[in-house]
Design a protein around this motif. Structure first.
Motif, PDB file in Angstrom:
ATOM      1  N   ALA A 132      -8.891  16.284   5.644  1.00  0.00           N
ATOM      2  CA  ALA A 132     -10.227  16.050   5.514  1.00  0.00           C
ATOM      3  C   ALA A 132     -10.663  16.279   4.042  1.00  0.00           C
ATOM      4  O   ALA A 132     -10.036  17.273   3.263  1.00  0.00           O
ATOM      5  N   ALA A 133     -11.600  15.439   3.684  1.00  0.00           N
ATOM      6  CA  ALA A 133     -12.266  15.506   2.138  1.00  0.00           C
ATOM      7  C   ALA A 133     -13.477  16.369   2.173  1.00  0.00           C
ATOM      8  O   ALA A 133     -14.031  16.725   1.048  1.00  0.00           O
ATOM      9  N   ARG A 134     -14.240  16.335   3.550  1.00  0.00           N
ATOM     10  CA  ARG A 134     -15.603  16.723   3.451  1.00  0.00           C
ATOM     11  C   ARG A 134     -15.722  17.850   4.549  1.00  0.00           C
ATOM     12  O   ARG A 134     -15.164  17.334   5.786  1.00  0.00           O
ATOM     13  N   TYR A 135     -16.460  18.885   4.429  1.00  0.00           N
ATOM     14  CA  TYR A 135     -16.738  19.713   5.481  1.00  0.00           C
ATOM     15  C   TYR A 135     -18.276  20.066   5.525  1.00  0.00           C
ATOM     16  O   TYR A 135     -18.962  20.607   4.633  1.00  0.00           O
ATOM     17  N   ASP A 136     -19.112  19.438   6.673  1.00  0.00           N
ATOM     18  CA  ASP A 136     -20.402  19.499   6.578  1.00  0.00           C
ATOM     19  C   ASP A 136     -20.743  20.535   7.774  1.00  0.00           C
ATOM     20  O   ASP A 136     -20.449  20.408   8.844  1.00  0.00           O
ATOM     21  N   PHE A 137     -21.842  21.282   7.460  1.00  0.00           N
ATOM     22  CA  PHE A 137     -22.159  22.599   7.879  1.00  0.00           C
ATOM     23  C   PHE A 137     -23.367  22.277   9.102  1.00  0.00           C
ATOM     24  O   PHE A 137     -23.742  23.051   9.982  1.00  0.00           O
ATOM     25  N   ASN A 138     -23.874  20.757   9.202  1.00  0.00           N
ATOM     26  CA  ASN A 138     -24.648  20.333   9.999  1.00  0.00           C
ATOM     27  C   ASN A 138     -26.105  20.895  10.002  1.00  0.00           C
ATOM     28  O   ASN A 138     -26.582  21.449  11.104  1.00  0.00           O
ATOM     29  N   GLY A 139     -26.646  20.730   8.993  1.00  0.00           N
ATOM     30  CA  GLY A 139     -27.880  21.133   8.714  1.00  0.00           C
ATOM     31  C   GLY A 139     -28.474  22.638   8.156  1.00  0.00           C
ATOM     32  O   GLY A 139     -27.651  23.568   8.837  1.00  0.00           O
ATOM     33  N   LEU A 140     -29.419  22.432   7.290  1.00  0.00           N
ATOM     34  CA  LEU A 140     -29.997  23.732   7.367  1.00  0.00           C
ATOM     35  C   LEU A 140     -31.693  23.937   7.282  1.00  0.00           C
ATOM     36  O   LEU A 140     -32.270  22.920   7.098  1.00  0.00           O
ATOM     37  N   LEU A 141     -31.879  24.847   7.888  1.00  0.00           N
ATOM     38  CA  LEU A 141     -33.321  25.119   8.225  1.00  0.00           C
ATOM     39  C   LEU A 141     -33.697  26.453   7.589  1.00  0.00           C
ATOM     40  O   LEU A 141     -32.991  27.193   6.870  1.00  0.00           O
ATOM     41  N   ASN A 142     -34.742  26.882   7.604  1.00  0.00           N
ATOM     42  CA  ASN A 142     -35.403  28.318   7.233  1.00  0.00           C
ATOM     43  C   ASN A 142     -34.989  29.202   8.448  1.00  0.00           C
ATOM     44  O   ASN A 142     -36.109  30.039   8.776  1.00  0.00           O
ATOM     45  N   ASP A 143     -33.959  29.609   8.547  1.00  0.00           N
ATOM     46  CA  ASP A 143     -33.720  30.653   9.530  1.00  0.00           C
ATOM     47  C   ASP A 143     -32.274  31.226   8.986  1.00  0.00           C
ATOM     48  O   ASP A 143     -31.682  31.366   8.151  1.00  0.00           O
ATOM     49  N   GLY A 144     -31.813  32.440  10.025  1.00  0.00           N
ATOM     50  CA  GLY A 144     -30.744  33.514   9.706  1.00  0.00           C
ATOM     51  C   GLY A 144     -29.474  32.406   9.702  1.00  0.00           C
ATOM     52  O   GLY A 144     -28.601  32.714   8.799  1.00  0.00           O
ATOM     53  N   VAL A 145     -29.216  31.749  10.392  1.00  0.00           N
ATOM     54  CA  VAL A 145     -27.930  30.864  10.589  1.00  0.00           C
ATOM     55  C   VAL A 145     -27.607  30.210   9.521  1.00  0.00           C
ATOM     56  O   VAL A 145     -26.621  30.084   8.837  1.00  0.00           O
ATOM     57  N   SER A 146     -28.872  29.537   8.890  1.00  0.00           N
ATOM     58  CA  SER A 146     -28.957  28.604   7.574  1.00  0.00           C
ATOM     59  C   SER A 146     -28.615  29.416   6.658  1.00  0.00           C
ATOM     60  O   SER A 146     -27.855  29.138   5.289  1.00  0.00           O
ATOM     61  N   LYS A 147     -29.092  30.915   6.080  1.00  0.00           N
ATOM     62  CA  LYS A 147     -29.060  31.771   5.319  1.00  0.00           C
ATOM     63  C   LYS A 147     -27.646  32.125   5.340  1.00  0.00           C
ATOM     64  O   LYS A 147     -26.880  31.988   4.166  1.00  0.00           O
ATOM     65  N   PHE A 148     -26.865  32.232   6.439  1.00  0.00           N
ATOM     66  CA  PHE A 148     -25.345  32.384   6.672  1.00  0.00           C
ATOM     67  C   PHE A 148     -24.521  31.340   5.801  1.00  0.00           C
ATOM     68  O   PHE A 148     -23.689  31.133   5.081  1.00  0.00           O
ATOM     69  N   LYS A 149     -25.159  30.065   6.527  1.00  0.00           N
ATOM     70  CA  LYS A 149     -24.351  28.801   5.824  1.00  0.00           C
ATOM     71  C   LYS A 149     -24.479  28.631   4.502  1.00  0.00           C
ATOM     72  O   LYS A 149     -23.453  28.246   3.579  1.00  0.00           O
ATOM     73  N   MET A 150     -25.758  28.875   3.917  1.00  0.00           N
ATOM     74  CA  MET A 150     -25.999  28.840   2.395  1.00  0.00           C
ATOM     75  C   MET A 150     -25.127  29.812   1.504  1.00  0.00           C
ATOM     76  O   MET A 150     -24.783  29.482   0.385  1.00  0.00           O
ATOM     77  N   GLY A 151     -24.547  30.775   2.079  1.00  0.00           N
ATOM     78  CA  GLY A 151     -23.794  31.826   1.343  1.00  0.00           C
ATOM     79  C   GLY A 151     -22.299  31.141   1.050  1.00  0.00           C
ATOM     80  O   GLY A 151     -21.524  31.464   0.181  1.00  0.00           O
TER      81      GLY A 151
END
Length: 350
Positions: free
Chosen positions: A272-291
């Motif tokens: 695969a060429a792309r890995y999509d984390f399926n959305g960013l919000l302003n929450d703890g899960v998104s903070k984990f993703k953004m790292g």
């Protein structure tokens, strides 16, 4: 030449067309098959220029109360040859109007918001809407990068926790169907803690069965117990995170770090060429993703093509109806999870 739009009723041919056009996993046959078993109907069409395939779209159709009739929705589609986006959308609009008479054709294309096809939508009569299902703000990793380059793009903390959780007494691997109920039990716990609604178990089992190898699930095991899981969908080109969850023990052990890195590595090895984390919000899960990287991606978002004079009424009513439905689903899920948590386990009942 006018493009032709023809239905496709062969699963192998359909998935081959999606992958040939570098399409998204939410456009694969198995995803539509699952939705068709849970309240939607599905229509898959190939868009051709003579004998050449230039686009395709899996349209999910949802009945609406009269007088709106129906909504036609294309999740992360259509997929097209580069430069043919506007033509394909015009052909799909004509087809949807004739075949289904929906109040609108709604698309959430897998295009960057600043790309030419996305910037052309408003001028072609498409209307941006906040009545969104798939979040446009997300993080997409470039899996053509080396593992060292992917690691270098992460935060220092993420690299440390990947190493730390990898040293814990945990086993990380892909799960079998027989192990899915244990993952779903973790998902119910996660939903209860976070206060979001989830489907009944048969829905998730249908995804696993219908998508097959295009929907791998990975988990972290402590002995026989699942302490974290990550559920993906994957076309040949793009990986999309569907669901994930973690127990208190898994959170303490930082199991989600090594688990996600395992999934990223596996999908990269898969080609695969792309890995999509399926959305960013302003929450703890998104903070984990953004790292996991130093950038964000903004996709085109949700766009409606009005196909009925009643569209203005629908556009005003739909966000209110959807918010009410989400509230009801979330409340029902919390109540159900609370009741399940009060049922004694076998060990307690002995």
């Amino acid at each position: 030449m006018t493009l032709s739009v023809v239905q496709c009723t062969d699963a192998s041919r359909w998935d081959a067309s999606v992958n040939a056009l570098l399409g998204h996993p939410q456009q694969l046959w198995g995803w539509g098959q699952t939705k068709a078993s849970h309240g939607w109907s599905v229509d898959r069409v190939l868009v051709q220029d003579g004998g050449e395939l230039v686009g395709s779209a899996q349209l999910l159709l949802r009945k609406l109360p009269l007088p709106f009739r129906a909504l036609a929705y294309c999740p992360r589609g259509p997929q097209t040859l580069p430069g043919r986006e506007a033509e394909v959308l015009a052909a799909l609009e004509v087809y949807a109007r004739r075949a289904h008479r929906p109040v609108a054709l709604s698309i959430e294309p897998d295009w960057e918001a600043d790309a030419a096809p996305a910037r052309a939508l408003a001028g072609a009569g498409w209307r941006s809407t906040k009545s969104t299902i798939l979040i446009g703000r997300t993080l997409i990793l470039d899996l053509t990068l080396s593992e060292d380059e992917l690691l270098a793009a992460m935060s220092k903390k993420h690299r440390q926790y990947i190493r730390k959780s990898g040293r814990e007494d945990l086993q990380y691997r892909e799960v079998t169907r027989a192990e899915l109920p244990a993952c779903l039990a973790v998902y119910r716990q996660t939903a209860e803690r976070a206060g979001f609604g989830i489907h009944e178990d048969p829905y998730y089992l249908d995804i696993f069965d219908n998508l097959g190898s295009a929907s791998p699930v990975y988990a972290a095991f402590q002995g026989d117990d699942v302490v974290a899981f990550l559920w993906l969908s994957a076309s040949d080109h793009t990986v999309f995170e569907l669901y994930g969850g973690m127990t208190a023990a898994g959170e303490h052990l930082r199991a989600n770090y090594a688990l996600k890195w395992l999934a990223i590595q596996a999908m990269r090895e898969r080609g695969a060429a792309r890995y999509d984390f399926n959305g960013l919000l302003n929450d703890g899960v998104s903070k984990f993703k953004m790292g996991w990287a130093k950038h964000e991606n903004l996709l085109a978002g949700t766009w409606d093509k009005p196909l009925s004079p009643l569209y203005p009424v629908y556009a005003r009513a739909m966000p209110l109806a959807r918010d009410g439905l989400r509230f009801a689903q979330s409340t029902a899920a919390r109540v159900k999870a609370t009741l399940i948590s009060r049922i004694p386990s076998r060990s307690q009942a002995r």
